[in-house]
Design an enzyme around this catalytic site. Structure first.
Site, PDB file in Angstrom:
ATOM      1  N   ASP A   1       0.086  -0.741  12.990  1.00  0.00           N
ATOM      2  CA  ASP A   1       0.227  -1.911  12.460  1.00  0.00           C
ATOM      3  C   ASP A   1       0.433  -3.065  13.518  1.00  0.00           C
ATOM      4  O   ASP A   1       0.849  -4.107  13.114  1.00  0.00           O
ATOM      5  CB  ASP A   1       1.671  -1.923  11.670  1.00  0.00           C
ATOM      6  CG  ASP A   1       1.441  -1.057  10.327  1.00  0.00           C
ATOM      7  OD1 ASP A   1       0.143  -0.798   9.904  1.00  0.00           O
ATOM      8  OD2 ASP A   1       2.366  -0.207   9.781  1.00  0.00           O
TER       9      ASP A   1
ATOM     10  N   ARG B   1      -8.316  -6.574   9.330  1.00  0.00           N
ATOM     11  CA  ARG B   1      -7.565  -7.168  10.505  1.00  0.00           C
ATOM     12  C   ARG B   1      -8.404  -7.451  11.798  1.00  0.00           C
ATOM     13  O   ARG B   1      -8.153  -8.411  12.622  1.00  0.00           O
ATOM     14  CB  ARG B   1      -6.367  -6.462  10.827  1.00  0.00           C
ATOM     15  CG  ARG B   1      -5.251  -6.770   9.858  1.00  0.00           C
ATOM     16  CD  ARG B   1      -3.927  -5.808  10.500  1.00  0.00           C
ATOM     17  NE  ARG B   1      -2.797  -6.225   9.513  1.00  0.00           N
ATOM     18  CZ  ARG B   1      -1.628  -5.863   9.051  1.00  0.00           C
ATOM     19  NH1 ARG B   1      -1.714  -4.572   9.768  1.00  0.00           N
ATOM     20  NH2 ARG B   1      -0.747  -6.097   8.328  1.00  0.00           N
TER      21      ARG B   1
ATOM     22  N   ARG C   1       1.483  -9.718   9.087  1.00  0.00           N
ATOM     23  CA  ARG C   1       1.408  -9.395  10.404  1.00  0.00           C
ATOM     24  C   ARG C   1       0.447 -10.473  11.117  1.00  0.00           C
ATOM     25  O   ARG C   1       0.860 -10.595  12.430  1.00  0.00           O
ATOM     26  CB  ARG C   1       1.245  -8.112  10.767  1.00  0.00           C
ATOM     27  CG  ARG C   1       2.066  -7.159  10.281  1.00  0.00           C
ATOM     28  CD  ARG C   1       2.180  -5.745  10.805  1.00  0.00           C
ATOM     29  NE  ARG C   1       2.431  -4.683   9.810  1.00  0.00           N
ATOM     30  CZ  ARG C   1       3.759  -4.475   9.616  1.00  0.00           C
ATOM     31  NH1 ARG C   1       4.751  -5.104  10.105  1.00  0.00           N
ATOM     32  NH2 ARG C   1       4.157  -3.419   8.681  1.00  0.00           N
TER      33      ARG C   1
ATOM     34  N   LYS D   1      -6.468  -2.685   6.179  1.00  0.00           N
ATOM     35  CA  LYS D   1      -5.028  -2.747   6.113  1.00  0.00           C
ATOM     36  C   LYS D   1      -4.820  -4.033   4.814  1.00  0.00           C
ATOM     37  O   LYS D   1      -5.560  -4.561   4.423  1.00  0.00           O
ATOM     38  CB  LYS D   1      -4.607  -3.419   7.448  1.00  0.00           C
ATOM     39  CG  LYS D   1      -4.520  -1.968   8.566  1.00  0.00           C
ATOM     40  CD  LYS D   1      -3.547  -1.144   7.779  1.00  0.00           C
ATOM     41  CE  LYS D   1      -3.549   0.424   8.681  1.00  0.00           C
ATOM     42  NZ  LYS D   1      -2.997   1.340   7.998  1.00  0.00           N
TER      43      LYS D   1
ATOM     44  N   ARG E   1      -7.844  -2.970  -1.926  1.00  0.00           N
ATOM     45  CA  ARG E   1      -7.824  -1.743  -0.949  1.00  0.00           C
ATOM     46  C   ARG E   1      -8.167  -0.485  -1.401  1.00  0.00           C
ATOM     47  O   ARG E   1      -8.171  -0.090  -2.496  1.00  0.00           O
ATOM     48  CB  ARG E   1      -6.460  -1.862  -0.341  1.00  0.00           C
ATOM     49  CG  ARG E   1      -6.066  -2.981   0.505  1.00  0.00           C
ATOM     50  CD  ARG E   1      -4.588  -3.240   1.032  1.00  0.00           C
ATOM     51  NE  ARG E   1      -4.571  -2.224   2.143  1.00  0.00           N
ATOM     52  CZ  ARG E   1      -3.465  -1.906   2.830  1.00  0.00           C
ATOM     53  NH1 ARG E   1      -2.425  -2.437   2.255  1.00  0.00           N
ATOM     54  NH2 ARG E   1      -3.414  -1.096   3.709  1.00  0.00           N
TER      55      ARG E   1
ATOM     56  N   GLY F   1       0.958  -1.179   0.147  1.00  0.00           N
ATOM     57  CA  GLY F   1      -0.088  -0.082  -0.002  1.00  0.00           C
ATOM     58  C   GLY F   1       0.901   1.356   0.115  1.00  0.00           C
ATOM     59  O   GLY F   1       0.599   2.326  -0.474  1.00  0.00           O
TER      60      GLY F   1
HETATM   61  C1  S3P Z   1       2.644   3.523   6.303  1.00  0.00           C
HETATM   62  C2  S3P Z   1       1.469   4.112   6.759  1.00  0.00           C
HETATM   63  C3  S3P Z   1       0.366   3.146   7.467  1.00  0.00           C
HETATM   64  C4  S3P Z   1       0.774   1.941   7.915  1.00  0.00           C
HETATM   65  C5  S3P Z   1       1.580   1.098   6.846  1.00  0.00           C
HETATM   66  C6  S3P Z   1       2.752   2.070   6.250  1.00  0.00           C
HETATM   67  C7  S3P Z   1       3.586   4.418   5.679  1.00  0.00           C
HETATM   68  O1  S3P Z   1      -0.508   3.191   6.540  1.00  0.00           O
HETATM   69  O2  S3P Z   1      -0.139   0.968   8.237  1.00  0.00           O
HETATM   70  O3  S3P Z   1       2.038   0.053   7.308  1.00  0.00           O
HETATM   71  O4  S3P Z   1       4.830   3.684   5.396  1.00  0.00           O
HETATM   72  O5  S3P Z   1       3.355   5.425   5.404  1.00  0.00           O
HETATM   73  P1  S3P Z   1      -1.898   4.349   6.544  1.00  0.00           P
HETATM   74  O6  S3P Z   1      -1.200   5.343   6.009  1.00  0.00           O
HETATM   75  O7  S3P Z   1      -3.154   3.422   5.541  1.00  0.00           O
HETATM   76  O8  S3P Z   1      -2.318   4.337   7.826  1.00  0.00           O
END
Ligand code: S3P
Length: 432
Positions: free
Chosen positions: A319, A350, A392, A346, A126, A98
């Site tokens: 996370d 989750r 995870r 996520k 997502r 993501g």
């Molecule tokens: C991340 C931000 C978080 C986190 C992801 C990594 C990042 O996501 O859950 O594992 O590196 O900016 P969200 O921005 O969707 O909260």
């Protein structure tokens, strides 16, 4: 694609040792991105070689960035400046990541060429509207599946104007996507967020020489910025350390020293949560690495008790809820997790995955729309659980299995390579 392997984990005796977890995933993505967009050479040490970060690396290589390995743990990236990327000849595959997809959307929205971002079956489900909509308000031309809400995303870059955006979610990926678009164009882009999300983009952009300001409710950048190649040391990932923190707490007579872990306050919610639950975790040898706070973490087995978790603590540990739930299942009393609706979007849902897996091992756990309620202290049994393809969830189940009454078989366990290559070997090594 992961190998659909399975792993069986048995009850463990005391855990002991001094360990290093792999490099921070969020910081590794940003190191690759900003080194590529900087002028000149960057040397990055300690970079996570997990599948997610390799997706980001391949994306920049496909846009003409030269990367060479130097020695055992150093990557040399030849940055070409904000206007040095070339149009990729093929789709950019973000895999399961993501962060790659959302941050690249911001970068590519401002680049004067056409690009398409896709990903694996999970990532294509997502929500991408959260970056497409605000980027479109800056003038970005992005088209996606499902009414412009899901990948693949086709981006016809260029023609952006700055924005002031109030994000409804505390998301570093949303914040970063807008800052990374805004930093490439003339003018000031401001992003406000309801709670502070991780600030690695802001810190590392400053480290590379950009003028970017963080304030209580968000961040502001005036572009176009000028980034200069740097040496970057990536600290160990606190999200990976979290599995060993909980393992060290729940397995009797354990003592583990986790060296060189990033303890950025926007990420260290897991330490606060576990300490509030009665966990013995000491931060030793505090220092700074490339603009990020780092420490060694000493964890000793402890009697845990349930707590209430919500508010600003949630994005600071976003996370870690799979493994927090494991700690809660072994803690006396009730743990309530609130304000955590983001867990639904996520790598998998989750809340559903944690309740299904821990529930199958006999934990008393109830889903809530925006969290969970866990009544701890009951013995957990063995059995077979699925990771749901979520790294995870797989690692959290492995931690739980260290204290179950019988062995736990974790199906689809190869997904740990997403963020933690070497996880299973390290888990065995500390069992002596
Ligand atoms: C991340 C931000 C978080 C986190 C992801 C990594 C990042 O996501 O859950 O594992 O590196 O900016 P969200 O921005 O969707 O909260």
């Amino acid at each position: 694609m992961h190998k659909f392997e399975s792993r069986t984990v048995e009850k463990s005796r005391a855990l002991r040792g001094e360990i290093m977890v792999p490099g921070d995933k969020s910081i590794s993505h940003r190191a690759i991105m900003f080194a590529s967009l900087a002028k000149g050479e960057s040397r990055v040490r300690g970079l996570l070689r997990g599948e997610d970060c390799l997706s980001t690396l391949k994306a920049f290589q496909s846009m003409g960035i030269e990367v060479v390995e130097s020695g055992t743990d150093e990557l040399i990236i030849q940055g070409r400046g904000l206007d040095g990327l070339q149009e990729p000849a093929d789709l950019i595959d973000c895999g399961n990541s993501g962060t790659t997809m959302r941050l690249m959307s911001g970068i590519l929205a401002a680049q004067p060429f056409f690009s398409v971002l896709t990903g694996d079956q999970y990532l294509r489900q997502r929500p991408m509207g959260r970056v497409i909509k605000p980027l479109a308000a800056m003038g970005a031309k992005i088209l996606g599946r499902a009414g412009n809400s899901k990948a693949p995303l086709a981006i016809d870059g260029g023609g952006l104007k700055p924005t002031e955006y109030r994000s409804p979610v505390a998301s570093a990926q949303v914040k970063s996507a807008l800052l990374l678009a805004g930093m490439q164009i003339e003018g000031t882009t401001i992003v406000y967020e309801p709670h502070l999300s991780r600030d690695h983009s802001e810190r590392m952009l400053r480290y590379f020489g950009a003028e970017i300001e963080s304030f209580a409710g968000g961040a502001r950048v005036t572009g176009p910025v000028s980034l200069t190649g740097r040496e970057v040391e990536v600290p160990g990932d606190i999200s990976s350390a979290a599995f060993f923190l909980v393992a060290g707490l729940i397995v009797p007579d354990s003592e583990l020293l986790l060296k060189n872990v990033g303890v950025n306050p926007t990420r260290s919610g897991i330490i606060d949560i576990l300490q509030q639950m009665g966990g013995s975790i000491e931060l030793l040898n505090r220092r700074e690495l490339s603009g990020e706070p780092v420490a060694d973490l000493l964890v000793k087995s402890s009697d845990l008790h349930g707590i209430e978790i919500g508010g600003e603590l949630v994005p600071r540990a976003i996370d870690e809820f799979p493994v927090v739930s494991v700690a809660a299942a072994f803690a006396d009393g009730v743990t309530t997790i609130r304000d955590a609706k983001e867990l639904r979007v996520k790598e998998t849902d989750r809340i559903a995955a944690i309740c299904a897996t821990l529930g199958k091992l006999g934990a008393r756990i109830e889903p809530r729309e925006e969290g969970m309620r866990i009544t701890g202290g009951l013995p957990l049994c063995g059995g077979t659980v699925s990771s749901y393809g979520d790294h995870r969830i797989a690692m959290s189940m492995a931690v739980a299995a260290l204290q179950t009454t019988a062995a736990v078989k974790i199906e689809d366990s190869g997904c740990t390579a997403t963020s933690f290559p070497g996880f299973w070997e390290l888990l065995i090594a500390i069992q002596g």
